[in-house]
Design a protein around this motif. Structure first.
Motif, PDB file in Angstrom:
ATOM      1  N   TYR A   1       0.831  -1.202   0.000  1.00  0.00           N
ATOM      2  CA  TYR A   1       0.000   0.000   0.000  1.00  0.00           C
ATOM      3  C   TYR A   1       0.866   1.252   0.000  1.00  0.00           C
ATOM      4  O   TYR A   1       2.068   1.199   0.286  1.00  0.00           O
ATOM      5  N   VAL A   2       0.239   2.377  -0.339  1.00  0.00           N
ATOM      6  CA  VAL A   2       0.908   3.673  -0.354  1.00  0.00           C
ATOM      7  C   VAL A   2       0.206   4.598   0.629  1.00  0.00           C
ATOM      8  O   VAL A   2      -1.025   4.709   0.616  1.00  0.00           O
ATOM      9  N   LEU A   3       1.008   5.237   1.485  1.00  0.00           N
ATOM     10  CA  LEU A   3       0.502   6.232   2.424  1.00  0.00           C
ATOM     11  C   LEU A   3       1.011   7.611   2.030  1.00  0.00           C
ATOM     12  O   LEU A   3       2.130   7.743   1.528  1.00  0.00           O
ATOM     13  N   GLU A   4       0.179   8.624   2.273  1.00  0.00           N
ATOM     14  CA  GLU A   4       0.609  10.010   2.110  1.00  0.00           C
ATOM     15  C   GLU A   4       0.767  10.605   3.499  1.00  0.00           C
ATOM     16  O   GLU A   4      -0.051  10.338   4.386  1.00  0.00           O
ATOM     17  N   TYR A   5       1.808  11.421   3.668  1.00  0.00           N
ATOM     18  CA  TYR A   5       2.168  11.972   4.974  1.00  0.00           C
ATOM     19  C   TYR A   5       2.046  13.488   5.018  1.00  0.00           C
ATOM     20  O   TYR A   5       2.305  14.165   4.027  1.00  0.00           O
ATOM     21  N   ALA A   6       1.689  13.990   6.196  1.00  0.00           N
ATOM     22  CA  ALA A   6       1.705  15.421   6.503  1.00  0.00           C
ATOM     23  C   ALA A   6       2.546  15.590   7.766  1.00  0.00           C
ATOM     24  O   ALA A   6       2.343  14.878   8.756  1.00  0.00           O
ATOM     25  N   TRP A   7       3.486  16.514   7.715  1.00  0.00           N
ATOM     26  CA  TRP A   7       4.445  16.737   8.799  1.00  0.00           C
ATOM     27  C   TRP A   7       4.188  18.106   9.423  1.00  0.00           C
ATOM     28  O   TRP A   7       4.515  19.121   8.838  1.00  0.00           O
ATOM     29  N   LYS A   8       3.601  18.124  10.600  1.00  0.00           N
ATOM     30  CA  LYS A   8       3.373  19.376  11.332  1.00  0.00           C
ATOM     31  C   LYS A   8       4.204  19.308  12.611  1.00  0.00           C
ATOM     32  O   LYS A   8       3.677  19.049  13.694  1.00  0.00           O
ATOM     33  N   VAL A   9       5.517  19.483  12.427  1.00  0.00           N
ATOM     34  CA  VAL A   9       6.459  19.306  13.529  1.00  0.00           C
ATOM     35  C   VAL A   9       7.398  20.501  13.631  1.00  0.00           C
ATOM     36  O   VAL A   9       7.710  21.146  12.632  1.00  0.00           O
ATOM     37  N   ALA A  10       7.834  20.760  14.853  1.00  0.00           N
ATOM     38  CA  ALA A  10       8.792  21.833  15.122  1.00  0.00           C
ATOM     39  C   ALA A  10      10.209  21.309  14.921  1.00  0.00           C
ATOM     40  O   ALA A  10      10.440  20.092  14.855  1.00  0.00           O
TER      41      ALA A  10
END
Length: 149
Positions: free
Chosen positions: A65-74
């Motif tokens: 499978y393929v996942l899409e990521y969102a990075w909301k990190v300091a």
């Protein structure tokens, strides 16, 4: 699929180090028992993975499978890394989750993992939650062991 399963653990490492482990998809097969391969397909802003293909063998759930990521990190590593399913070949219909990292820059880090899974085969909700709990428990244990080892 609004129901999510959540669990947390404290890792004796700095948030930035825990985040680095989470972001190192190429190394997942070395320390996550169920992930047989991981390949970054696309990168977003800052060079972080945007889409990743996984080959999973978690007993009853075997899929690519393929996942899409969102990075909301300091910069210190605190914040949230979230993902959602883009496509799957076999069993998975949805796989949405997140890691939330909190703590002081020098550690320790509290890691909270949320996950919602849906599969193409009929499965009772309580069995899905049990599978989610198993996935989360294993993932947190493996992450903790890798970070502290």
């Amino acid at each position: 699929m609004a129901d999510r399963t959540e669990s947390s653990t404290v890792v004796e490492a700095a948030p930035v180090d825990v985040l680095a482990l989470i972001a190192d998809f190429d190394a997942y097969p070395e320390w996550t028992g169920a992930v047989k391969s991981a390949e970054v397909l696309a990168r977003g802003a800052g060079g972080r993975a945007k889409q990743v293909r996984f080959e999973l063998d978690a007993g009853a759930i075997k899929d690519t499978y393929v996942l899409e990521y969102a990075w909301k990190v300091a910069k210190v590593g605190t914040g949230t890394v979230s993902w959602w399913l883009v496509e799957a070949e076999n069993v998975l219909k949805a796989l949405d989750g997140s890691y939330t990292l909190s703590g002081e820059p020098g550690g320790p880090t509290t890691v909270t993992y949320q996950l919602a899974v849906d599969v193409r085969i009929p499965m009772l909700g309580m069995l899905k939650r049990k599978a989610e709990k198993g996935i989360i428990s294993t993932a947190l244990q493996e992450l903790k062991k890798r970070a502290e080892g």
